[in-house]
Design an enzyme around this catalytic site. Structure first.
Site, PDB file in Angstrom:
ATOM      1  N   THR A   7       0.888  -0.835  -0.075  1.00 16.32           N
ATOM      2  CA  THR A   7      -0.282  -0.220  -0.076  1.00 16.32           C
ATOM      3  C   THR A   7       0.494   1.185  -0.286  1.00 16.32           C
ATOM      4  O   THR A   7       2.043   1.463   1.013  1.00 16.32           O
ATOM      5  CB  THR A   7      -1.168   0.280   1.347  1.00 16.32           C
ATOM      6  OG1 THR A   7      -0.163   0.000   1.937  1.00 16.32           O
ATOM      7  CG2 THR A   7      -1.720  -1.332   1.347  1.00 16.32           C
ATOM      8  N   GLY A   8       0.423   2.292  -0.747  1.00 16.74           N
ATOM      9  CA  GLY A   8       1.223   3.471  -0.797  1.00 16.74           C
ATOM     10  C   GLY A   8       2.169   2.930  -1.375  1.00 16.74           C
ATOM     11  O   GLY A   8       3.469   3.560  -1.247  1.00 16.74           O
ATOM     12  N   SER A  10       3.214   4.119  -5.135  1.00 21.72           N
ATOM     13  CA  SER A  10       4.124   4.837  -5.544  1.00 21.72           C
ATOM     14  C   SER A  10       4.785   5.597  -5.932  1.00 21.72           C
ATOM     15  O   SER A  10       5.800   6.069  -6.661  1.00 21.72           O
ATOM     16  CB  SER A  10       3.098   5.852  -6.315  1.00 21.72           C
ATOM     17  OG  SER A  10       2.108   6.851  -5.427  1.00 21.72           O
ATOM     18  N   GLY A  12       8.718   6.670  -2.638  1.00 17.04           N
ATOM     19  CA  GLY A  12       9.643   6.663  -0.862  1.00 17.04           C
ATOM     20  C   GLY A  12       9.468   5.322  -0.718  1.00 17.04           C
ATOM     21  O   GLY A  12      10.152   4.212  -1.925  1.00 17.04           O
ATOM     22  N   ILE A  13       9.124   4.841   0.139  1.00 17.85           N
ATOM     23  CA  ILE A  13       9.279   3.384   0.849  1.00 17.85           C
ATOM     24  C   ILE A  13       8.531   2.785   0.218  1.00 17.85           C
ATOM     25  O   ILE A  13       9.850   1.577  -0.464  1.00 17.85           O
ATOM     26  CB  ILE A  13       9.130   3.644   1.844  1.00 17.85           C
ATOM     27  CG1 ILE A  13      10.322   4.705   2.949  1.00 17.85           C
ATOM     28  CG2 ILE A  13       8.528   2.290   2.834  1.00 17.85           C
ATOM     29  CD1 ILE A  13       9.168   5.150   4.570  1.00 17.85           C
ATOM     30  N   GLY A  14       7.593   3.070  -0.044  1.00 18.81           N
ATOM     31  CA  GLY A  14       6.511   1.673  -0.633  1.00 18.81           C
ATOM     32  C   GLY A  14       6.793   1.870  -2.090  1.00 18.81           C
ATOM     33  O   GLY A  14       7.303   0.455  -2.581  1.00 18.81           O
ATOM     34  N   SER A 133       7.145   4.195  12.308  1.00 12.83           N
ATOM     35  CA  SER A 133       8.073   5.021  12.961  1.00 12.83           C
ATOM     36  C   SER A 133       8.502   5.144  14.055  1.00 12.83           C
ATOM     37  O   SER A 133       8.212   4.999  15.466  1.00 12.83           O
ATOM     38  CB  SER A 133       7.441   6.228  12.447  1.00 12.83           C
ATOM     39  OG  SER A 133       7.767   7.127  12.886  1.00 12.83           O
ATOM     40  N   TYR A 146       0.771  12.118  14.649  1.00 13.13           N
ATOM     41  CA  TYR A 146       0.998  11.401  14.418  1.00 13.13           C
ATOM     42  C   TYR A 146       1.909   9.862  15.099  1.00 13.13           C
ATOM     43  O   TYR A 146       2.025   8.936  14.740  1.00 13.13           O
ATOM     44  CB  TYR A 146       1.757  11.272  13.506  1.00 13.13           C
ATOM     45  CG  TYR A 146       3.285  10.381  11.755  1.00 13.13           C
ATOM     46  CD1 TYR A 146       2.860  10.550  11.520  1.00 13.13           C
ATOM     47  CD2 TYR A 146       4.254  10.230  13.117  1.00 13.13           C
ATOM     48  CE1 TYR A 146       3.287   9.866   9.942  1.00 13.13           C
ATOM     49  CE2 TYR A 146       5.510   9.578  11.730  1.00 13.13           C
ATOM     50  CZ  TYR A 146       4.820   9.034  10.533  1.00 13.13           C
ATOM     51  OH  TYR A 146       5.322   8.877  10.028  1.00 13.13           O
TER      52      TYR A 146
HETATM   53  P1  NAP Z   1       5.685   9.491   0.917  1.00 11.87           P
HETATM   54  O1  NAP Z   1       7.034   9.228  -0.321  1.00 11.87           O
HETATM   55  O2  NAP Z   1       4.801  10.574   1.353  1.00 11.87           O
HETATM   56  O3  NAP Z   1       4.507   7.699   0.051  1.00 11.87           O
HETATM   57  C1  NAP Z   1       3.136   8.218   0.670  1.00 11.87           C
HETATM   58  C2  NAP Z   1       2.927   6.459   0.292  1.00 11.87           C
HETATM   59  O4  NAP Z   1       1.319   6.473   0.169  1.00 11.87           O
HETATM   60  C3  NAP Z   1       2.382   7.584  -1.912  1.00 11.87           C
HETATM   61  O5  NAP Z   1       2.091   6.026  -2.607  1.00 11.87           O
HETATM   62  C4  NAP Z   1       0.648   7.984  -1.034  1.00 11.87           C
HETATM   63  O6  NAP Z   1       0.035   7.972  -2.293  1.00 11.87           O
HETATM   64  C5  NAP Z   1       0.233   7.102  -0.251  1.00 11.87           C
HETATM   65  N1  NAP Z   1      -0.776   6.658   0.740  1.00 11.87           N
HETATM   66  C6  NAP Z   1      -1.264   7.988   1.303  1.00 11.87           C
HETATM   67  N2  NAP Z   1      -2.101   8.043   1.641  1.00 11.87           N
HETATM   68  C7  NAP Z   1      -2.949   7.264   1.498  1.00 11.87           C
HETATM   69  C8  NAP Z   1      -3.840   6.732   1.596  1.00 11.87           C
HETATM   70  N3  NAP Z   1      -4.692   7.087   1.894  1.00 11.87           N
HETATM   71  N4  NAP Z   1      -4.466   5.537   0.617  1.00 11.87           N
HETATM   72  C9  NAP Z   1      -3.672   4.606  -0.318  1.00 11.87           C
HETATM   73  N5  NAP Z   1      -2.082   5.427  -0.424  1.00 11.87           N
HETATM   74  C10 NAP Z   1      -2.105   6.806   0.129  1.00 11.87           C
HETATM   75  O7  NAP Z   1       6.234   8.530   1.778  1.00 11.87           O
HETATM   76  P2  NAP Z   1       7.337   7.619   2.845  1.00 11.87           P
HETATM   77  O8  NAP Z   1       8.109   8.756   3.355  1.00 11.87           O
HETATM   78  O9  NAP Z   1       7.685   6.672   1.772  1.00 11.87           O
HETATM   79  O10 NAP Z   1       6.293   6.945   3.858  1.00 11.87           O
HETATM   80  C11 NAP Z   1       6.043   5.654   3.238  1.00 11.87           C
HETATM   81  C12 NAP Z   1       5.572   5.226   4.976  1.00 11.87           C
HETATM   82  O11 NAP Z   1       6.863   5.526   6.036  1.00 11.87           O
HETATM   83  C13 NAP Z   1       4.351   5.853   6.076  1.00 11.87           C
HETATM   84  O12 NAP Z   1       3.709   5.133   6.685  1.00 11.87           O
HETATM   85  C14 NAP Z   1       5.418   6.703   6.272  1.00 11.87           C
HETATM   86  O13 NAP Z   1       4.916   7.326   7.961  1.00 11.87           O
HETATM   87  C15 NAP Z   1       6.542   5.766   7.198  1.00 11.87           C
HETATM   88  N6  NAP Z   1       7.758   6.447   7.255  1.00 11.87           N
HETATM   89  C16 NAP Z   1       8.645   7.202   6.618  1.00 11.87           C
HETATM   90  C17 NAP Z   1       9.013   8.206   7.396  1.00 11.87           C
HETATM   91  C18 NAP Z   1      10.479   8.879   6.390  1.00 11.87           C
HETATM   92  O14 NAP Z   1      11.414   9.053   7.464  1.00 11.87           O
HETATM   93  N7  NAP Z   1       9.678   9.168   5.175  1.00 11.87           N
HETATM   94  C19 NAP Z   1       9.986   7.947   8.798  1.00 11.87           C
HETATM   95  C20 NAP Z   1       9.276   6.988   9.478  1.00 11.87           C
HETATM   96  C21 NAP Z   1       7.881   6.583   8.831  1.00 11.87           C
HETATM   97  P3  NAP Z   1      -1.004   8.870  -2.468  1.00 11.87           P
HETATM   98  O15 NAP Z   1      -0.531  10.061  -2.099  1.00 11.87           O
HETATM   99  O16 NAP Z   1      -0.661   9.004  -4.398  1.00 11.87           O
HETATM  100  O17 NAP Z   1      -2.145   8.752  -2.226  1.00 11.87           O
END
Ligand code: NAP
Length: 238
Positions: A7-8, A10, A12-14, A133, A146
């Site tokens: 899920t997610g 598209s 970053g991490i996903g 996180s 969060y």
């Molecule tokens: P990101 O680059 O902003 O990507 C977020 C992804 O989630 C996108 O594909 C977005 O696509 C999707 N998304 C958001 N809301 C959604 C929804 N309601 N339904 C389906 N898809 C949804 O974020 P990231 O940094 O890769 O974070 C990924 C995960 O890691 C998150 O859970 C975040 O809290 C966690 N995390 C990140 C960090 C960090 O430093 N980056 C640190 C700790 C934890 P759309 O916007 O098109 O829906």
């Protein structure tokens, strides 16, 4: 054939997870709310199936489940990664934003698990990775909602691991530290440099660091690991 839904997926991490699983020979699907160039690049590079879906909407999650199971027939792994970041002082956060964070970070994983578990349980096999996180472990200033929901996700993971172990399903939690993705694009160079200096391993995290850990948790090499929290943070939180 091993199948995974991220899920997610598209960005970053996903997106890094989809690419890592695909490289390892998995057949991949991913969802996000919005199609776009980054999502298209993931499909082009990996051959993954993209299904638009908001993980907080039960009808969309059920439609995702139906599409995926009719295409793949079964699901081996679920990476519950979708997330958003909304920060600010507690007293300034609107109820709507609080509810939105709950919807994507806790209700979304619940709806996805609920949708796919019957198919996993009937095969007595599967692996789920939740993405929490470091703020869910130690709390982040101006990230109280969060942090609360990410902490909840850790508890949910541990409970589910106990519930699903007898059904042959493992459930583990990834806890990223500061990872260089769009989620942190709001921070300027000084903040990024400070984070780098504060990190014992001396660099920011990359999405691939988390993807490799998620792939490990879903692999045979982790077949006796469940209910665990795996931190990917360069030593920032121990
Ligand atoms: P990101 O680059 O902003 O990507 C977020 C992804 O989630 C996108 O594909 C977005 O696509 C999707 N998304 C958001 N809301 C959604 C929804 N309601 N339904 C389906 N898809 C949804 O974020 P990231 O940094 O890769 O974070 C990924 C995960 O890691 C998150 O859970 C975040 O809290 C966690 N995390 C990140 C960090 C960090 O430093 N980056 C640190 C700790 C934890 P759309 O916007 O098109 O829906």
């Amino acid at each position: 054939m091993r199948t995974v839904l991220v899920t997610g997926g598209s960005r970053g991490i996903g997106a890094a997870c989809v690419r890592a699983f695909a490289r390892d020979g998995w057949v991949c699907a991913f969802c996000a709310r919005h199609p776009g160039p980054e999502q298209e690049a993931v499909v082009r590079d990996t051959g993954a199936l993209f299904v638009p879906c908001d993980v907080g909407d039960p009808a969309q999650v059920e439609a995702l489940r139906d599409t995926l199971l009719s295409r793949f027939r079964h699901l081996d792994a679920l990476v519950l990664n979708a997330g958003i970041s909304l920060s600010g002082l507690c007293q300034d956060m609107s109820e709507a934003d609080f509810d939105l964070l709950y919807r994507v970070h806790l209700k979304g994983p619940f709806l996805c698990a609920k949708a796919f578990l019957p198919a996993m349980i009937s095969r007595k096999s599967g692996s789920i990775v939740t993405v929490s996180s470091m703020w869910g472990q130690v709390g982040g200033s101006c990230e109280s909602a969060y942090s609360a929901f990410k902490a909840g996700l850790i508890g949910w993971t541990k409970a589910l691991a106990k519930e699903l172990g007898p059904s042959g399903i493992r459930v583990n939690c990834l806890s990223p530290g500061f990872i260089d993705t769009d989620m942190n694009a709001c921070f300027g160079p000084e903040v990024l440099e400070q984070m780098r200096q504060d990190t014992p391993l001396g660099r920011l995290g990359r999405p691939e660091d988390c993807a490799d850990a998620a792939l490990f948790l879903c692999s045979e090499a982790a077949s006796f690991i469940t209910g665990q929290l795996l931190s990917v943070n360069g030593g920032l939180v121990t």
